[in-house]
Design a protein around this motif. Structure first.
Motif, PDB file in Angstrom:
ATOM      1  N   PRO A 335       0.835  -1.206   0.000  1.00  0.00           N
ATOM      2  CA  PRO A 335       0.000   0.000   0.000  1.00  0.00           C
ATOM      3  C   PRO A 335       0.862   1.246   0.000  1.00  0.00           C
ATOM      4  CG  PRO A 335       0.067  -0.980   2.194  1.00  0.00           C
ATOM      5  CD  PRO A 335       0.726  -1.955   1.262  1.00  0.00           C
ATOM      6  N   GLY A 349      -4.708   5.296  -1.464  1.00  0.00           N
ATOM      7  CA  GLY A 349      -5.554   4.632  -2.452  1.00  0.00           C
ATOM      8  C   GLY A 349      -4.786   3.990  -3.588  1.00  0.00           C
ATOM      9  N   GLN A 363     -11.434  -6.305  -1.357  1.00  0.00           N
ATOM     10  CA  GLN A 363     -10.559  -5.340  -1.998  1.00  0.00           C
ATOM     11  C   GLN A 363     -11.271  -4.069  -2.452  1.00  0.00           C
ATOM     12  OE1 GLN A 363      -8.775  -7.869  -4.986  1.00  0.00           O
ATOM     13  NE2 GLN A 363     -10.323  -7.402  -6.509  1.00  0.00           N
ATOM     14  N   TRP A 366     -10.255  -0.836  -0.721  1.00  0.00           N
ATOM     15  CA  TRP A 366      -8.983  -0.168  -1.003  1.00  0.00           C
ATOM     16  C   TRP A 366      -9.167   1.157  -1.730  1.00  0.00           C
ATOM     17  CZ3 TRP A 366      -6.428  -5.191  -3.309  1.00  0.00           C
ATOM     18  CH2 TRP A 366      -6.371  -6.163  -2.305  1.00  0.00           C
ATOM     19  N   ASN A 367     -10.384   1.427  -2.189  1.00  0.00           N
ATOM     20  CA  ASN A 367     -10.665   2.711  -2.833  1.00  0.00           C
ATOM     21  C   ASN A 367     -10.737   3.861  -1.829  1.00  0.00           C
ATOM     22  OD1 ASN A 367     -11.354   1.974  -5.786  1.00  0.00           O
ATOM     23  ND2 ASN A 367     -12.625   0.554  -4.625  1.00  0.00           N
ATOM     24  N   PHE A 454      -8.901   3.264  -6.657  1.00  0.00           N
ATOM     25  CA  PHE A 454      -7.620   2.605  -6.425  1.00  0.00           C
ATOM     26  C   PHE A 454      -6.792   2.589  -7.709  1.00  0.00           C
ATOM     27  CE2 PHE A 454      -5.122  -1.307  -6.741  1.00  0.00           C
ATOM     28  CZ  PHE A 454      -4.357  -1.251  -5.586  1.00  0.00           C
ATOM     29  N   THR A 491     -10.368  -4.161  -7.709  1.00  0.00           N
ATOM     30  CA  THR A 491      -9.179  -3.310  -7.714  1.00  0.00           C
ATOM     31  C   THR A 491      -7.926  -4.039  -8.172  1.00  0.00           C
ATOM     32  OG1 THR A 491      -8.916  -3.807  -5.375  1.00  0.00           O
ATOM     33  CG2 THR A 491     -10.061  -1.779  -5.928  1.00  0.00           C
TER      34      THR A 491
END
Length: 757
Positions: A335, A349, A363, A366-367, A454, A491
């Motif tokens: 990340p 992001g 997932q 993750w946005n 993302f 993502t």
């Protein structure tokens, strides 16, 4: 891969250590020239800069004992005799390492280590062979001085983790633990070898306050299930390859070029991210324990996703500590993390869009961009990546924590979410939507919408931190350019083709409040997957290497991008500059050097189409790794430059200090008179496009006289965390371009954790 205790591993480690010291002496005897081609014209060099010719270490064997061949030979797999590898009596190739990861040491040397060491020995199919063909990665230290380069091999050359084997987390082992009884069945090859149980590949690098470096995590390779046998006298070693994350942390000491072990993490991590905290401690987040089969029967709630637990390394104790339930967060592999000026850690992001089959069932989370508070050990959601939605203002900053199924304190997250909704969103429902309502063109801007969410497999660059009119560092901005776009819920892996879209995300700090915003910028000249970004002393961003499409989804199918680009922060546009010499797609690297030039290296691709290494005509070179380097000299190196003293200096947080100016001639004196900014640039520690400690901090000029400048250090330690930096001064030339000096070495000191001191 745990084995019975014996003297063999210890003797092997001793042998490797002795060999490394001999290699150190041998390598210093041979120097390779670094040749800069003549400029076609001075004007072209001033506009585009120039790359030196590639240079690489002479082939020297002896770092590793010969290994046996692991599989029956493939008659179609004929590795080219290109000078990068030597073949032993068993037909096994030993190759020069490529700079998949690299770090700039405080004396200007470069530490680097290989990526996917041994892929050249895959005979048929990488998915079925890398569990045995790949071995621990080699490390090197590169010295560039007086126009030449030389190399040494650190000791141990592979950093020395798990010489007796790793305690691999196999499914059979999980079943045994789940049932409480050992099962006498061996369906894998995790106990067969010990030379691939401690690979540095996919570890993250972080600088420590004392000038040492720490590699966190790494890879244990094996087959599960798999077979290791012989047929007609030929070795047979196939199976479903597993890449297991390591718990290991290893420290490199630049004073004697040695590696040593420090405390282990609580979780094995492959592709984790680390970032230095304000007090010198280190935060680690994400990574995965088992890449191919993330199934953990003894803790089933963690299956099917990356490691959500965050941990903190105390530099005074040498130990890792679990940060607790509210500090957990679902994040992508590697990340993109940054330390904000208020001491919080920002997730931007972005991450590695690695797995063609996806990385985690959650997932979509993750946005959401967020910030972690090391003091309260909690996360706060700030917005949706790339869109001007203010989740923190809407009172829903606890949403992602509530959705984390392993959060044992979900009641606190629910309470925070309900309070926020009641006090903020219900009371003022339009506040969160105000940026869109006030400026409808933002939402209508197709470029902004397409570039939102993302972003996979590209860099996240913290732009220079600058003080406001009150001397406070209250705003941080981050440039993201290229990579692959992704679907909201999918993502990873994202789209196959690289994008050219770019954006700047920002976090504005006002007391306890953090406001996230985002805007689109000018685009790259073409879609670029896996481009490496380097922040120059001028605040410009150099983008090098990469390919036009994702070489993890289909290795060897990309077209390399040779033309570099530079982002201008004043116009927020990119311009093309010089072309690099060598194609460098997957596992490339780059670092700013003390003289303002940029070192570029790496290229260690996965075997072509996950079969064996072969270059497809017209596509990326995929016949193995590239151990070479080249240096980019930006346009500002071709003309007059300001000049400062070179001696190293130790500076404490909050103090004023003096910088001596060198007025060696009239042109330099004129440039010194035009100095308009002074910047501290953190030394690079990069792997897989990320450097969590990457930062450039502009220092206020208190006095500027003919022979010296006095500047003020920030009072907030989170702005300039303790560690090693380069100090540059910038001046305008006759054309109005910003030109940096060569750098001065600065060691920043401050208040460190003293739990165990």
């Amino acid at each position: 891969m745990k084995t019975r205790p014996s003297l063999v591993p210890a003797l092997t480690l001793l042998s490797l250590s002795i060999t490394s010291h001999f290699a150190l002496a041998d390598r210093n005897k041979g120097k390779v020239p670094i040749v800069t081609p003549e400029c076609v014209s001075e004007q072209i060099c001033k506009q585009k800069g120039v790359f030196t010719n590639p240079f690489e270490e002479p082939l020297v064997t002896g770092e590793f004992a010969d290994q046996n061949n692991t599989n029956i030979k493939n008659p179609l797999n004929n590795y080219p005799d290109n000078g990068k590898c030597e073949e032993n009596d068993e037909g096994v190739l030993k190759c020069k390492p490529a700079a998949g990861s690299l770090a700039l040491l405080n004396d200007g040397r470069i530490l680097y280590f290989n990526a996917l060491e041994g892929t050249e020995n895959v005979e048929y199919n990488a998915l079925l062979e890398i569990g045995s063909a790949i071995v621990n990665d080699q490390t090197r230290v590169l010295t560039m001085k007086n126009g030449s380069a030389s190399w040494i091999a650190p000791s141990p050359v592979d950093a020395g983790a798990n010489p007796d084997g790793n305690d691999s987390e196999t499914l059979i082992g999980d079943i045994s633990g789940f049932l409480g009884n050992p099962i006498d069945i061996d369906l894998g090859t995790d106990d067969d070898r010990t030379n691939n149980d401690g690979a540095l590949f996919c570890a993250d690098l972080v600088g420590l306050p004392n000038g040492e470096l720490m590699a966190v995590g790494g890879t244990d390779y094996y087959h599960e299930p798999g077979v290791n046998t012989e047929l007609l006298g030929q070795p047979i070693n196939f199976g479903l390859s597993e890449l297991e994350g390591l718990k290991n942390s290893r420290i490199f000491n630049p004073d004697d070029n040695s590696w040593r072990k420090t405390g282990d993490m609580n979780f094995g991590r492959w592709y984790p991210s680390t970032v230095s905290l304000a007090n010198g401690n280190v935060l680690v987040a994400s990574g995965v324990t088992k890449l191919v089969k993330p199934v953990y029967l003894t803790r089933p709630e963690t299956s099917g996703r990356n490691v959500t637990v965050t941990e903190t390394y105390d530099t005074s104790c040498g130990e890792w500590t679990d940060n607790g339930a509210l500090a957990e967060r679902s994040l992508p592999l590697y990340p993109r993390l940054h330390l904000l000026p208020n001491g919080h850690v920002f997730y931007n992001g972005g991450g590695q869009a690695f797995n063609p089959f996806g990385q985690g069932y959650d997932q979509a989370l993750w946005n959401i961009v967020a910030a972690y508070d090391p003091k309260s050990q909690t996360w706060a959601d700030l917005g949706f990546a790339g869109l001007p939605l203010h989740l923190s203002e809407a009172g829903v900053s606890d949403l992602t924590s509530l959705l984390n199924i392993t959060n044992t304190e979900a009641d606190k997250s629910l309470s925070g979410l309900l309070s926020g909704l009641t006090e903020e969103f219900i009371a003022n429902p339009f506040d969160a939507l105000a940026p869109i309502i006030d400026d409808p063109y933002k939402l209508a801007d197709v470029q902004s919408v397409l570039g939102a969410g993302f972003r996979g497999s590209t860099f996240s660059m913290m732009m220079p931190l600058k003080p406001d009119e009150n001397g406070k560092y209250s705003k941080a901005e981050f440039l993201t350019a290229g990579g692959v776009l992704t679907g909201v819920a999918a993502t990873s892996p994202g789209l196959y083709l690289g994008t050219n879209l770019a954006r700047i995300d920002s976090v504005t700090i006002d007391g306890e409040t953090m406001l996230y915003d985002s805007r689109s910028t000018g685009s790259l000249s073409q879609g670029r997957w896996y481009g490496t970004g380097v922040l120059l002393p001028t605040g410009e961003v150099l983008v090098v290497s990469g390919a036009d499409r994702d070489e993890v989804v289909l290795p060897g199918s990309g077209v390399p991008i040779l033309e570099a680009e530079i982002f201008d922060p004043e116009t927020e546009t990119f311009r093309k500059v010089a072309k690099q010499n060598r194609p460098r797609t997957y596992h490339n690297s780059a670092a700013l050097l003390p003289d303002g030039s940029v070192l570029i290296g790496g290229h260690a691709p996965i075997n072509t189409a996950y079969a064996y290494s072969v270059t497809l005509p017209g596509f990326s070179p995929n016949d193995g790794r590239d151990p070479s380097f080249e240096i980019y000299k930006p346009p500002y190196m071709f003309g007059d430059r300001p000049s400062i003293g070179k001696g190293s200096k130790s500076v404490h947080i909050g103090e004023r200090f003096r910088i001596g100016l060198k007025n060696s001639d009239a042109a330099t004196t004129t440039m010194n008179q035009r100095i308009e900014s002074v910047v501290l640039v953190r030394r690079t520690n990069i792997t897989h496009l990320i450097d969590g400690d990457q930062r450039s901090v502009e220092l206020p000029i208190v006095r500027h006289r003919s022979g010296r400048i006095v500047v003020q250090m920030p009072k907030e330690q989170a702005v300039v965390p303790p560690g090693d930096y380069m100090l540059f001064v910038n001046a305008r030339d006759d054309e109005g371009n910003l030109v940096p000096s060569e750098s001065k070495t600065i060691s920043v000191t401050g208040s460190l954790s003293n739990v165990c001191r």
